[in-house]
Design an enzyme around this catalytic site. Structure first.
Site, short mmCIF file in Angstrom:
data_model
loop_
_atom_site.label_atom_id
_atom_site.label_comp_id
_atom_site.label_asym_id
_atom_site.label_seq_id
_atom_site.Cartn_x
_atom_site.Cartn_y
_atom_site.Cartn_z
N GLY A 513 0.90 -1.11 0.03
CA GLY A 513 0.05 0.05 -0.01
C GLY A 513 0.88 1.20 -0.09
O GLY A 513 1.03 1.91 0.91
N SER A 515 0.99 3.45 -3.34
CA SER A 515 0.46 4.73 -4.28
C SER A 515 -0.71 4.86 -3.82
O SER A 515 -1.66 4.25 -3.07
CB SER A 515 0.52 4.01 -5.58
OG SER A 515 1.68 3.57 -6.14
N GLU A 631 12.81 -4.22 -4.12
CA GLU A 631 11.81 -4.58 -5.23
C GLU A 631 12.37 -4.29 -6.61
O GLU A 631 12.19 -5.19 -7.46
CB GLU A 631 10.60 -3.18 -4.87
CG GLU A 631 9.52 -3.52 -5.95
CD GLU A 631 8.36 -2.58 -5.68
OE1 GLU A 631 8.40 -1.64 -4.87
OE2 GLU A 631 7.44 -2.80 -6.48
N GLU A 765 11.09 6.74 -16.04
CA GLU A 765 11.50 7.94 -15.95
C GLU A 765 12.13 8.32 -14.44
O GLU A 765 13.19 8.97 -14.21
CB GLU A 765 10.47 9.19 -16.10
CG GLU A 765 9.84 9.21 -17.65
CD GLU A 765 9.24 7.95 -17.98
OE1 GLU A 765 8.47 7.31 -17.10
OE2 GLU A 765 9.05 7.63 -19.28
C1 FAD Z 1 0.08 -3.08 -12.52
C2 FAD Z 1 0.53 -1.97 -11.76
C3 FAD Z 1 0.77 -2.56 -10.51
C4 FAD Z 1 1.12 -1.63 -9.53
N1 FAD Z 1 1.24 -2.35 -8.22
C5 FAD Z 1 1.27 -1.38 -7.11
C6 FAD Z 1 1.31 -1.95 -5.92
O1 FAD Z 1 1.05 -2.96 -5.68
N2 FAD Z 1 1.39 -1.04 -4.84
C7 FAD Z 1 1.48 0.25 -4.94
O2 FAD Z 1 1.91 0.83 -4.09
N3 FAD Z 1 1.71 0.71 -6.18
C8 FAD Z 1 1.62 -0.01 -7.33
N4 FAD Z 1 1.54 0.56 -8.67
C9 FAD Z 1 1.50 1.77 -8.65
C10 FAD Z 1 2.96 2.35 -9.53
O3 FAD Z 1 4.06 2.44 -8.40
C11 FAD Z 1 2.81 3.72 -9.89
O4 FAD Z 1 1.83 3.68 -10.87
C12 FAD Z 1 3.74 4.65 -10.49
O5 FAD Z 1 4.70 4.74 -9.25
C13 FAD Z 1 3.51 5.68 -11.24
O6 FAD Z 1 2.59 6.65 -10.57
P1 FAD Z 1 1.40 7.26 -11.14
O7 FAD Z 1 0.55 6.08 -11.88
O8 FAD Z 1 0.71 7.97 -10.06
O9 FAD Z 1 2.27 7.97 -12.41
P2 FAD Z 1 2.57 9.50 -12.31
O10 FAD Z 1 3.53 9.56 -11.07
O11 FAD Z 1 1.40 10.46 -12.24
O12 FAD Z 1 3.13 9.63 -13.64
C14 FAD Z 1 2.70 9.91 -15.04
C15 FAD Z 1 4.08 10.00 -15.78
O13 FAD Z 1 4.71 10.94 -15.57
C16 FAD Z 1 6.13 10.71 -15.34
N5 FAD Z 1 6.65 11.56 -14.22
C17 FAD Z 1 6.27 11.59 -13.10
N6 FAD Z 1 7.11 12.30 -12.40
C18 FAD Z 1 7.98 12.64 -13.13
C19 FAD Z 1 9.24 13.60 -13.01
N7 FAD Z 1 9.57 13.72 -11.58
N8 FAD Z 1 10.38 13.32 -14.05
C20 FAD Z 1 9.76 12.49 -15.13
N9 FAD Z 1 8.59 11.95 -15.37
C21 FAD Z 1 7.75 12.12 -14.11
C22 FAD Z 1 6.11 9.21 -15.02
O14 FAD Z 1 7.19 8.48 -15.31
C23 FAD Z 1 5.01 8.78 -15.88
O15 FAD Z 1 5.41 8.44 -17.23
C24 FAD Z 1 1.38 -0.30 -9.65
C25 FAD Z 1 1.13 0.12 -10.91
C26 FAD Z 1 0.75 -0.74 -11.86
C27 FAD Z 1 0.56 -0.09 -13.30
#
Ligand code: FAD
Length: 777
Positions: A513, A515, A631, A765
């Site tokens: 837990g 994100s 991880e 990224e």
């Molecule tokens: C299949 C799957 C399983 C997952 N499982 C888990 C889980 O079990 N537990 C958990 O906690 N989370 C989980 N996640 C969440 C995952 O860790 C997040 O999706 C990830 O960290 C990205 O966050 P976001 O989706 O909010 O994207 P955002 O952070 O909103 O990013 C959107 C885009 O912007 C880019 N970006 C963001 N910030 C920057 C920056 N500073 N510089 C350059 N580019 C940037 C990103 O690289 C991405 O391309 C999972 C995600 C997926 C898809």
């Protein structure tokens, strides 16, 4: 497999580096022979020559230490040609008289002998291939060698020729002293400043003792392969130097009021340069070892493939880095005042002689296709000799294989093969988890006192590879690779005693837990709040993308316990939560691949005992970062990638490898897997059991996810029109009817699912940003 320099090699590296720096600093135009004499004086030329001919009897590893340091200059020398090809060929294939006559003089720098093998290029414009005709008193050479690197400065040449009587047989090799009548030397300047020449042979008569004995071709080929590896080491030295120069320049050069190195686009490009350096260095180390093993096993095919692999990867990476380095220096990059152009020119020279990335990739594809064909591509991990020489390893592999034979039921293999995700279906993963646990093999990376296996790195590699080849399901990493190491490091004795055995047995199934709807990459902005109420926390908020939350009985979670929202990193704590606690609701989220893996989890006044907090209140961010490194890295993923590629190969129609597009695409992925594997082994060899890999885990995660994606992309391409077929039932192994062959069924959904690889665990990224911080600051 050894990935670190020993004490003597370190001393050698330092002394060459000092000399190289001195040469660069003085900037004096030093002639090839003058520099050659100095290198001989230091004893570097004789290092790899046989002891009986006044050499030191050292090997390719030492030669690579030398060439890497030269590459950093760059100091261009004929070392690769003269010592690693000509002298080595003589040492391996020459008669005792030939060796005694030439080798000591070569080691002392008195005689510079270089190979004259190339007939392409300039020859196309003027000159026939060299032929050797048997005569009563020896041999007669006729023809032209069009490009002889360092040939102009040489005292003798090692010349290849075709027997006039049998043009298709093995080449013959002759030592031709410079003053031999009939030899015309046509010097020309070379791109790297070493110089070169064309050689014309006009009725050149040579006595019998100038010819290397029959069978020399194999020794020459072997010598060229060694030189190819050492040329890669030289390229690594150049890559590292170009990266350092680019980092230094962009940190000081200001545009738009701030240093260029603060610009993210440029930072990420430098991160990619750093990744390429790291992978290239690892692959050179691994290839030295691979060649030595192939030698011991007399595996000429393995040697050739290893040499093609390392050049395909490193030559391409070095050229890319040089082009990037020039680009990021702006106008300065293209001038002669900076070294960048000199690096690129030397790299072009190495490509011309030892093979460019593209040429060596084609060579890799040809070798692979001719040696193994489709079936063997399928089985390659099985057919490979072990990459370690550890006593008892074969017996261990037999033990693992017999365990897999007994315990890995066909139903588990089938479910794993049809899996569309990187995570196994819970029921399947747990069945395999319990079998491994019963055998004591569930936690190879854990310290023995906590239930680890105590295996060596080689044993872990064997185990992972055998499991992958046999098609075993993956086990959930959330307990074993995430919660477990955190509890071991930060947990109380009670927490360790309670949770660790349950992770090992599979009694607890974890989810993560971290994100939240408003907090992804910027995880520290998380808002799920835990308010202290006596000896409980009361949690309100929501987590999202929580993998397997719908089947997990426990969650490790980051929550906000601090008051000061502004100091966001310090107000976070790490809690262990039971998923059946009142107030928790799980909403399923179906992904584009049709899988149900992720969920949103809501917390409404959820009461969690304070005793379930790991570490101190406010220590959550430190713990979270520690966990993320586990991880992302610390696993041996190359075996699974290779197995995934092998499954793809089963989809190939007959004669598919005749299609160069397909063949080259397979080779490119195989080469990438080799480089990743070398990096994984290099990283792990420097870790103690249970230790986390640090920021290099970002590199491993980044490359693993990209390579895996490229495998799935190739899969969809191979599927052609069948990619239209869509199955709606998940997991696929539970569907009663199948519209496609088993191997084809998971491809499209697997490709869609793989889009997430570069997102979960921190996006690519974000990984590049971490690497950039490490590289640039
Ligand atoms: C299949 C799957 C399983 C997952 N499982 C888990 C889980 O079990 N537990 C958990 O906690 N989370 C989980 N996640 C969440 C995952 O860790 C997040 O999706 C990830 O960290 C990205 O966050 P976001 O989706 O909010 O994207 P955002 O952070 O909103 O990013 C959107 C885009 O912007 C880019 N970006 C963001 N910030 C920057 C920056 N500073 N510089 C350059 N580019 C940037 C990103 O690289 C991405 O391309 C999972 C995600 C997926 C898809």
């Amino acid at each position: 497999m050894r990935f670190q320099l020993n004490e003597e090699q370190t001393l050698l590296r330092d002394s060459v580096a000092r000399w190289v720096a001195d040469q660069i600093a003085t900037g004096a135009a030093v002639g090839v022979r003058e520099r050659w004499a100095t290198m001989a004086g230091f004893g570097w030329l004789g290092m790899t020559l046989p002891v009986e001919h006044d050499g030191l009897g050292q090997g390719l590893a030492e030669a690579c230490v030398l060439t890497e340091a030269l590459g950093a200059g760059p100091i261009a020398t004929p070392y690769l040609e003269a010592i690693l090809i000509a002298a080595e060929s003589l040492a391996q294939a020459g008669t005792p008289e030939q060796c005694a006559r030439w080798l000591p003089a070569m080691g002392e720098g008195r005689c510079l002998m270089v190979p004259a093998f190339q007939e392409a290029g300039r020859a196309a414009r003027g000159g026939a291939a060299v032929t050797a005709t048997r005569e009563a008193q020896g041999w007669r050479l006729e023809g032209c060698k069009s490009v002889v690197p360092a040939g102009d400065a040489a005292d003798a040449w090692l010349v290849s020729a075709r027997a006039a009587s049998d043009g298709s047989g093995e080449p013959l090799y002759f030592v031709v002293p410079r003053d031999t009548p009939g030899v015309a030397v046509e010097p020309f300047a070379s791109i790297d400043g070493v110089g070169a020449c064309a050689l014309r042979f006009d009725a050149v008569r040579l006595p019998d003792d100038c010819r290397l004995p029959d069978g020399a071709a194999a020794a020459v080929e072997r010598a060229c392969q060694q030189a190819a590896v050492a040329s890669c080491a030289e390229a690594v030295g150049a890559m590292q130097a170009m990266l350092s120069a680019t980092v230094a320049y962009t940190r000081t050069r200001e545009q738009f009021g701030k240093p260029l190195a603060t610009n993210q686009v440029l930072r990420h490009r430098m991160a990619d340069m750093a990744i390429a350096c790291e992978e290239s260095r690892s692959l050179v180390f691994a290839t030295i070892d691979r060649l030595a093993r192939a030698d011991r096993q007399d595996d000429a095919q393995g040697r050739a493939l290893a040499a093609a692999t390392v050049r395909a990867k490193v030559a391409a990476a070095a050229r890319r880095i040089a082009e990037e380095a020039i680009q990021l220096h702006g106008g300065m990059g293209v001038t002669e005042e900076l070294n960048m152009g000199r690096y690129l020119r030397r790299l072009l020279a190495l490509d011309a002689v030892h093979g460019s990335g593209e040429r060596e990739l084609r060579r890799h594809a040809t070798l692979r296709n001719s040696a193994r064909g489709i079936d063997e591509v399928d089985d390659q991990a099985d057919g490979e000799p072990l990459p370690f020489d550890e006593p008892g390893l074969d017996a261990f592999r037999t033990e693992v294989r017999s365990f897999l034979l007994q315990q890995l039921e066909p139903e588990l293999v089938r479910a794993s093969r049809l899996n569309t995700s990187v995570f196994s279906d819970k029921e399947i993963g747990l069945r395999w988890h319990r079998k491994l646990h019963a055998r004591g093999w569930i936690a190879p990376s854990w310290p023995v006192e906590h239930g680890g296996t105590g295996w060596t790195l080689a044993q872990r590699w064997v185990f992972e590879t055998e499991c992958a080849v046999a098609g075993a399901p993956s086990v959930s990493p959330l307990g074993l690779r995430m919660a477990g190491p955190v509890i071991m490091r930060f947990g109380t004795p009670e927490q360790k005693a309670h949770y660790l055995p349950r992770i090992l047995s599979g009694d607890d199934y974890w989810c993560q837990g971290y994100s939240e709807p408003g907090s992804g990459s910027d995880l520290a902005s998380l808002k799920t709040r835990a308010v202290r109420d006596g000896d409980h926390y009361v949690i309100n908020g929501s987590k999202i993308w929580t993998t397997h939350a719908h089947v997990a009985n426990r969650m490790f979670a980051l929550v906000r316990t601090g008051d000061a929202e502004t100091r966001k990193h310090e107000g976070i704590s790490f809690l262990l939560i039971e998923m059946d606690t009142p107030g928790i609701t799980v909403r399923p989220i179906r992904s584009a691949s049709g899988d149900h893996e992720v969920n949103q989890v809501f917390f409404d006044d959820v009461r969690v005992p304070v005793s379930c907090r790991v570490g101190d209140e406010g220590q959550g961010w430190t713990i979270a970062k520690y966990l993320l490194e586990f991880e992302r890295g610390g696993a041996i993923s190359a075996g699974r990638l290779r197995a995934a590629l092998a499954r793809l190969a089963r989809l190939l129609p007959e004669n598919a490898l005749d299609d160069p597009d397909v063949s080259l695409a397979l080779s490119a992925i195989e080469v990438d897997i080799r480089a990743l594997e070398a990096t994984e082994l290099r990283v792990m060899s420097s870790l103690r059991t249970g230790q986390n890999p640090g920021s290099i885990s970002s590199l491993l995660k980044l490359r693993w996810s990209e390579i895996h994606q490229s495998i799935t992309r190739l899969g969809v391409r191979l599927l052609g029109a069948d990619a239209l077929v869509w199955e709606t039932i998940r997991p696929l192994h539970e569907a009663d009817e199948a519209p496609l062959d088993e191997d084809a069924r998971p491809i499209v959904a697997g490709y869609l699912n793989a889009r997430a690889y570069t997102i979960f665990g921190g996006t690519s990224e974000i990984q590049r940003e971490i690497i950039a911080r490490e590289t640039i600051g």
